[in-house]
Each structure stands twice: as C-alpha cells, then as structure tokens.
Design a protein around this motif. Structure first.
Motif, short mmCIF file in Angstrom:
data_model
loop_
_atom_site.label_atom_id
_atom_site.label_comp_id
_atom_site.label_asym_id
_atom_site.label_seq_id
_atom_site.Cartn_x
_atom_site.Cartn_y
_atom_site.Cartn_z
N MET A 1 -6.73 -3.65 -11.04
CA MET A 1 -5.75 -5.03 -10.69
C MET A 1 -6.45 -6.26 -11.26
SD MET A 1 -3.57 -5.37 -7.70
CE MET A 1 -2.63 -3.57 -7.77
N THR A 2 -6.05 -7.18 -11.84
CA THR A 2 -6.45 -8.33 -12.28
C THR A 2 -6.41 -9.30 -11.34
OG1 THR A 2 -4.67 -9.23 -13.43
CG2 THR A 2 -6.01 -8.12 -14.76
N ALA A 3 -7.20 -10.30 -11.23
CA ALA A 3 -7.23 -11.35 -10.03
C ALA A 3 -5.80 -12.18 -10.24
CB ALA A 3 -8.25 -12.34 -10.66
N SER A 4 -5.15 -12.49 -11.37
CA SER A 4 -4.05 -13.11 -11.58
C SER A 4 -2.85 -12.40 -10.97
CB SER A 4 -3.74 -13.57 -12.96
OG SER A 4 -3.43 -12.21 -13.81
N SER A 5 -2.89 -10.86 -11.21
CA SER A 5 -1.87 -10.20 -10.75
C SER A 5 -1.81 -10.13 -9.10
CB SER A 5 -1.72 -8.74 -11.21
OG SER A 5 -2.89 -8.10 -10.70
N LEU A 6 -2.92 -10.10 -8.59
CA LEU A 6 -3.37 -10.10 -7.11
C LEU A 6 -2.69 -11.56 -6.62
CD1 LEU A 6 -7.04 -8.75 -6.52
CD2 LEU A 6 -4.73 -8.00 -5.40
N THR A 7 -2.97 -12.50 -7.26
CA THR A 7 -2.54 -13.87 -6.81
C THR A 7 -1.00 -13.89 -6.66
OG1 THR A 7 -4.43 -14.85 -8.07
CG2 THR A 7 -2.80 -16.34 -7.17
N LEU A 8 -0.45 -13.30 -7.87
CA LEU A 8 0.98 -13.27 -7.95
C LEU A 8 1.69 -12.57 -6.96
CD1 LEU A 8 2.05 -12.57 -11.72
CD2 LEU A 8 3.06 -14.53 -10.06
N GLN A 9 0.98 -11.29 -6.17
CA GLN A 9 1.20 -10.72 -5.36
C GLN A 9 1.30 -11.31 -4.12
OE1 GLN A 9 -0.41 -6.73 -5.19
NE2 GLN A 9 1.05 -5.85 -6.64
N ALA A 10 0.24 -12.13 -3.85
CA ALA A 10 0.03 -12.55 -2.45
C ALA A 10 1.03 -14.03 -2.44
CB ALA A 10 -1.11 -13.49 -2.51
N GLU A 11 1.62 -14.43 -3.63
CA GLU A 11 2.52 -15.65 -3.58
C GLU A 11 3.92 -14.89 -3.21
OE1 GLU A 11 2.17 -17.72 -7.26
OE2 GLU A 11 0.31 -18.77 -6.66
N GLU A 12 4.19 -13.84 -4.04
CA GLU A 12 5.33 -13.05 -3.54
C GLU A 12 5.40 -12.85 -2.14
OE1 GLU A 12 6.05 -9.60 -6.16
OE2 GLU A 12 6.08 -11.20 -7.87
N GLY A 13 4.49 -12.43 -1.73
CA GLY A 13 4.36 -11.93 -0.25
C GLY A 13 4.61 -13.03 0.82
N VAL A 14 4.13 -14.40 0.56
CA VAL A 14 4.35 -15.54 1.20
C VAL A 14 5.73 -15.74 1.23
CG1 VAL A 14 3.69 -17.91 1.35
CG2 VAL A 14 2.02 -16.41 0.92
N ASP A 15 6.01 -16.07 -0.15
CA ASP A 15 7.55 -16.21 -0.49
C ASP A 15 8.50 -15.44 0.29
OD1 ASP A 15 9.24 -17.94 -1.80
OD2 ASP A 15 9.60 -16.40 -3.26
N ARG A 16 8.27 -14.23 0.41
CA ARG A 16 9.01 -13.32 1.32
C ARG A 16 8.81 -13.50 2.45
NH1 ARG A 16 7.16 -7.83 0.00
NH2 ARG A 16 7.52 -8.43 -2.07
N THR A 17 7.78 -13.79 3.15
CA THR A 17 7.95 -14.04 4.33
C THR A 17 8.72 -15.55 4.94
OG1 THR A 17 5.56 -13.16 4.39
CG2 THR A 17 6.08 -14.33 6.53
N ALA A 18 8.63 -16.41 3.98
CA ALA A 18 9.08 -17.67 4.15
C ALA A 18 10.68 -17.36 4.20
CB ALA A 18 8.76 -18.58 3.20
N ARG A 19 11.25 -16.70 3.26
CA ARG A 19 12.49 -16.46 3.07
C ARG A 19 13.10 -15.75 4.33
NH1 ARG A 19 13.94 -13.64 -2.46
NH2 ARG A 19 11.66 -13.32 -2.50
N ARG A 20 12.30 -14.72 4.94
CA ARG A 20 12.86 -13.92 6.18
C ARG A 20 12.79 -14.88 7.26
NH1 ARG A 20 8.98 -9.39 7.14
NH2 ARG A 20 9.77 -8.77 4.97
N ALA A 21 11.83 -15.81 7.34
CA ALA A 21 11.71 -16.83 8.53
C ALA A 21 13.13 -17.70 8.36
CB ALA A 21 10.50 -17.57 8.64
N ALA A 22 13.41 -18.06 7.16
CA ALA A 22 14.49 -19.01 7.02
C ALA A 22 15.87 -18.11 7.50
CB ALA A 22 14.75 -19.46 5.54
N PHE A 23 15.92 -17.01 6.85
CA PHE A 23 17.33 -16.15 7.20
C PHE A 23 17.34 -15.83 8.85
CE2 PHE A 23 19.07 -12.03 7.80
CZ PHE A 23 20.40 -12.03 7.12
N LEU A 24 16.10 -15.56 9.46
CA LEU A 24 16.28 -15.47 10.69
C LEU A 24 16.67 -16.46 11.71
CD1 LEU A 24 13.20 -13.20 11.46
CD2 LEU A 24 15.71 -12.41 11.65
N HIS A 25 16.13 -17.69 11.08
CA HIS A 25 16.40 -18.99 11.72
C HIS A 25 18.07 -19.35 11.61
CE1 HIS A 25 16.55 -23.58 11.97
NE2 HIS A 25 15.71 -23.03 13.15
N ARG A 26 18.48 -18.97 10.50
CA ARG A 26 19.98 -19.53 10.17
C ARG A 26 20.75 -18.42 10.92
NH1 ARG A 26 23.37 -21.80 6.77
NH2 ARG A 26 24.78 -20.69 5.87
#
Lengths: 297, 363
Positions: A1-26
């Motif tokens: 697995m390349t470094a760039s794909s790892l970064t992408l996965q990490a960003e997606e993870g952060v994005d998903r967490t933020a979306r879940r928090a927004a959904f729960l808040h709403r």
C-alpha cells in the motif's frame, strides 16, 4: 500500500467521522425540538381529540388513564352540533372576532402613529413621556379594572362592542414595537422623501409604514391573540349575553350545576383555537422577522 | 439652473459651533466639491443648502432668493445620498416617479422623463426591479436618476461614491462628470476623498474645522496651497514637510532642524533666518544632481508607471515618487534634489504660505 493511498484512507476516515458527528448533532436537535413541540402541542391535541368524544366517554375515560382517555374510539361530532345549534356558540365567536378586529384596528393605528412620533418627531419631554408610557405596561388590568369600568359607564359604553377594546387602544407594547421599527428606517430615506416634496403624513403613509410591514404583522398577531384570549375585562364590562365573547361563554359551560358539559367545552376550546393557529401560520414568516429585526436590509 | 451664494453662514448645535462663517459663491452651472476630513462641516453645509438643517446665521441664496426659511421641497434642489436612500418597497420606476407624482405632473410626462433619464444612465432594463435586486453601482445610478428626472436647479451629492468598491468608484466618477458636462446643472458635491475632488471639480472648497481653508481650481490648490493644511490634504502621497529655517545669511538655502541644506529659488521678504516649513511634493524630487541630499530608503513600492520610495532624510520621513525605474534596495541611499519651481514655504507658527517676493509681485 502506497503512502498516498494511506493518506487518502485517513482523510476518508476523518471525513466519515465528521459526517457522523454532524448527523448525530442534527438528529439530536430534531429530537429535542420534537419533544418540546410535543409538550406544547399535547394539551391542544388532547382537547381536540376529546372534542370528538361524548361527555360520558370523557368522564368515564379519565380515571384510570388508558389509551381510550386520549383517542376517541367512537368519534362523534355531537359536541359541535350541540355547540353551534343549541348554544349558538357562533354568536360568541363572532363577538370575539368583532372585539379582536376592533382592538387590532385601533391598536395598529394608534401604535404606528405614536411609535412614529416617538421615533422621528422632536417635541419637548419626548423621552420622558415615552418612559412614562412604558411604565403603564407594568400595570395589570386587575389593578385598574374598577376605574376603567367607571369610565366606560360615564361614556355609556357598558355592554357595547367598543367597550371590549377601546380601553386598550393605547397599547404601550405596540407603541414600543413600532417605535423601534421606525427608528430602524434610515433617516436619509425620509429626508429624500422630504426633498421629493412629501409632507410628513405622506412620508408616514408612503415611505415609513410600507417599510415596517413585518413589525405591523407582528403587532396584528399579538394584538389579535391578546384580544382573542381576553377574559376578565369582557366578563366585567359585557353584561349582554348576546354580545358576550367566546372565552366567557366557555367558562360558563363549567358553571352549569349537575350538568357536565365537558364534551361541548372541549369542542368550544378547539373551535376557539383554530382561528389563532391559522393566523399564526399565515403570519409566522413576518412575525419572526418582525421580532428579530425591523425587516429592513 | 442657478447660482448659489453662501454668505457668512454659521451653524451651531446648542453651544457647539460647527460652521464658523462660511462664504462661497458658486456660479451657475459650476461643479463645486466640498472636501475636508470627517467633522469639518462639509456635509452640514450641504444639508443646509438642501434645507435639511437650519441656518443659525448668515444667508444661503439659490438663484435670486434667500432660501434660509424655504422648505426643502420648495428649493428646487435634488440630492443624492451616501446610502442612496432609495425606497426599498418601490421599483426603480416608482422611485424615480415619486417626486414627479407628488408634483402632480401628468403621467405621460412622468413616463417620458423617466425613460429619458433611464436611457442616459443605462437603467432601462432595470426599471421594474426593486433596489434590493440591484448592485451598488446600479443603485447609485438610480439615485442619480431620481435626482435627474426632477430637472432641478441644483444637484447636491453627499459622498455618493463612498459605498462603492475602488473600480466602480472610478467608473462612477467619470459618469457623474460626464453627466454634469451634459446637463450643466449647478452641482455641489461633498467628499472626503481628495482624488475624487481633484478629478471631478471645476472648483474645490477645502474645509477644516468649520471654516473654508481655500477655494480654487484643483490645480490652484495643488500648485499654490495657501497653508499647511491644504498642502497636506491635497495630493497623494501627501506633500513632504521639513521643519527648519531659512538661512540667515540671505542665501537661497533652507536648513532643516537636523542640518540638511535644501535649495530655494526665492526667499520671502523678511525671510532670512526665519523659522519655516519646507514643503515638497513626492514627485518633485529629482534624482542626483549638484547639492543633492541623501535619502535612506526604507520601503519601495513600484506601481509600474512610477516608483514610490519611502525614505528618511535625517529624522524626517520623506516620500519620493519617480517615473524612472530605480534600482535600489531598502537600507541603500539615493541622492535627490528638490525641483526648485515646486518648493513651498510655510510659516512655522501660523502654517500660512510664505509668498516669495516675485510671487507677491505677480499676485
């Protein structure tokens, strides 16, 4: 697995967490609002449901509380039929409407004229007079009901429609509301109208008043609700049963000895609430804007 | 159209005096700009011409009549406000028609006037829109249209461009000037922006603390400011001022407080040894030459057409503007000499312009 794909996965993870928090808040916000809304709506809905039950069903279903205490299992319109055919409740509703329209008309005229004067005209002791006027808002009707009655009596207005609303023609809250709205209109706009050749009255009607429409709607709604819900003053001043307003007529339903009128009472309460709900929905947009701002941009 | 005569006009609010006897004659058709810093009384004076403020003392005459006690609507003036003051509940058409309807002008005439003004101001396509649906520049044009349709004797503008962005301001400046050239209506325009004043006015009235400091054409004010205030206010970047004295030996030399010697073309009568302020505009420094003074460069701002150099001459901050593309870095020194034809001297105490003998004779 390349470094760039790892970064992408990490960003997606952060994005998903933020979306879940927004959904729960709403979701939590909506739930909270729903609970508050239900607390406010429940008594009204219960009254409306009960109005579709017979008086016997209401009395027998109250203790112990069960499903049938709230939901009309045998829905009937008999209470409404009785209310509007036997008790002639439409007459009381009409009287309430006359009183409310009278109060709204008078209060809108006096509040807007006085509010404009306090906002824009310069006259001696303007702010002192305004302060004193505001003080009267803190005097309850109960404290002045006897002198008010005497005054109405002197004018020969006891048991007349004007007596229902004339004492409240000068409304300190309304004047305050309109004064604030007029103060928010840029002075330059009125100066431009002066240069254009408009008289003070023309400026008031053609320039100032159209620019405080949201506040006017707020005033109409508040005055209508106050008048519609008035009880004590109409009870005292209106001695003609044919001219009595709905609120007093509803209270009278509870005072018939040995004859429970719970069904018609709930029907009357529902009938008296419906116009307010409709008016509130129609004016809600302006009402909120009128209270939050003056409606000027 | 009409001339405006303002004679010894004063304005006080209670015990606070804001105008201390202002006199200005504005001939028919002239474009006059009142300019000055905030609080100098320029807007108050404009509002007094409009009739929106009372006159405490003195006379304002529009055409042949004194209008001190004439209602704003009867003065035959139209005003464009800083905030445009459009009626938000009326369309552009109705905004422009309002004053004409009040004057009971026939509908057909109103329509003709509005359409002519709209065409002049490129507003035809916007006539049915509301002010909230317009951009800042369009609103400004509507405000002007509302003034134009009345065909007044006098136009009054109260900082009409200050709410616009820089690019639009330049564009509207040109449009207002072009409009004046076309209509030739007497115009009084208030601004605190001296560039606006310089570029638009036939004559400028510089005001400060409720008095008129100087009245003149833009180039008059630029070339012959009567005092330190006007010299510092007109021109951007502002004129450089250096404190010092005229050489006591009668030579045409100015010696700054920190000992730098600057040349003079002439010296005023009784000037020898006198304390004074040496004024030189940034663009009137010339690079190099004999008897040059050293400027220590602090900041360089090239704009393409010119280079602005912020520097020190001894303890004094100095700005120079050069058409040449000079290759210099902060900390380095450049040698400059003042263009002697454009040196100004002011009295150190009063700030008044010191007139050279030749100049005094010419005047």
């Amino acid at each position: 697995m390349t470094a760039s794909s790892l970064t992408l996965q990490a960003e997606e993870g952060v994005d998903r967490t933020a979306r879940r928090a927004a959904f729960l808040h709403r979701g939590a916000s909506i739930l909270l609002l729903a609970v508050v809304g239900a607390v406010f709506a429940f008594p009204i809905l219960w009254a409306a449901m009960s109005s579709l039950k017979s008086t016997d069903d209401i009395i027998t279903g109250t203790y112990p509380l069960s499903w049938s205490s709230f939901v009309p299992l045998k829905a009937t319109l008999e209470n409404y039929v009785y209310l509007f055919s036997e008790l002639n409740f439409q007459r009381n509703l009409l009287n309430t409407l006359i009183a409310a329209c009278g109060q709204v008309s008078v209060a809108v005229i006096t509040s807007s004229l006085a509010g404009y004067a306090f906002a824009r005209l310069n006259f001696p002791f303007r702010d002192v007079v305004f302060g004193l006027l505001l003080l009267t808002a803190f005097v309850p009707v109960e404290a002045i009901i006897v002198p008010l009655y005497r005054i109405m009596h002197w004018f020969g207005l006891v048991s007349t429609y004007p007596a229902l609303f004339l004492p409240f023609a000068c409304n300190p809250f309304g004047i305050f509301l309109m004064r604030q709205a007029f103060r928010d209109i840029p002075v330059e706009m009125e100066e431009a109208a002066r240069l254009d050749g408009a008289s003070p009255l023309r400026i008031f009607f053609s320039i100032a008043l159209p620019n405080v429409r949201p506040t006017l709607a707020t005033l109409v709604l508040i005055q209508f609700i106050w008048s519609w819900n008035a009880y004590l003053w109409p009870l005292v001043i209106m001695q003609d049963p044919n001219k009595q307003i709905a609120q007093v007529a509803i209270a009278n339903l509870k005072s018939i000895p040995n004859s429970p009128m719970d069904g018609p009472l709930f029907a009357a309460a529902t009938a008296v609430t419906i116009p307010l709900v409709i008016l509130s929905i129609v004016l809600q947009r302006y009402y909120v804007r009128g209270l939050v701002t003056s409606g000027m941009k | 159209m009409a001339q405006i005569d303002i004679r010894d006009v004063r304005k006080s609010y209670g015990t606070t005096a804001v105008l201390h006897g202002v006199s200005i004659d504005i001939p028919d058709g002239e474009f006059v700009i009142l300019v000055g810093p905030s609080g100098c009384g320029k807007s108050t004076l404009l509002r007094m011409i409009a009739g929106l403020e009372t006159v405490t003392d003195g006379d304002i005459q529009i055409g042949s009549r004194v209008v001190n006690h004439v209602a704003p609507k009867d003065r035959d003036v139209a005003m464009v406000f800083q905030s445009y003051a459009l009626y938000p509940h009326m369309t552009v058409y109705d905004n422009m028609a309002f004053s004409l309807q009040l004057a009971r002008i026939p509908k057909a005439d109103i329509d003709t006037r509005i359409r002519n003004a709209a065409e002049m101001l490129s507003l035809t396509a916007l006539l049915q829109r509301y002010p909230r649906q317009l951009s800042g520049g369009q609103r400004q044009r509507v405000a002007m249209g509302r003034a134009i349709v009345r065909n007044p004797q006098v136009f009054l503008f109260d900082e009409p461009l200050s709410n616009l962005d820089a690019k639009l301001r330049v564009q509207m400046r040109t449009e207002i000037k072009a409009l004046h050239q076309r209509l030739k209506t007497t115009t009084v325009y208030v601004t605190h922006d001296q560039i606006e004043a310089m570029t638009m006015a036939d004559r400028i009235v510089v005001m400060h603390d409720g008095i008129v400091e100087q009245i003149g054409t833009p180039l008059d004010l630029y070339d012959r400011p009567v005092n330190l205030f006007v010299a510092g206010f007109i021109g951007s970047p502002a004129m450089n001022f250096l404190s010092g004295r005229i050489a006591a030996d009668g030579s045409k030399t100015f010696i700054t407080d920190d000992g730098y010697k600057l040349p003079l073309k002439n010296i005023p009568a009784d000037g020898a040894g006198r304390q004074a302020i040496y004024g030189i505009r940034p663009e009137h420094f010339v690079l190099g030459g004999a008897n040059a003074v050293p400027l220590t460069v602090e900041v360089i701002e090239p704009t393409g057409s010119e280079t602005q150099v912020f520097a020190k001459l001894g303890d004094n901050n100095v700005v120079g503007v050069f058409r040449e593309r000079i290759d210099v870095r902060p900390g380095q020194t450049i040698s400059v000499i003042p263009d002697l034809d454009h040196v100004h001297l002011f009295d150190a105490d009063t700030g008044a312009r010191l007139v050279a003998r030749k100049e005094a004779l010419a005047a």
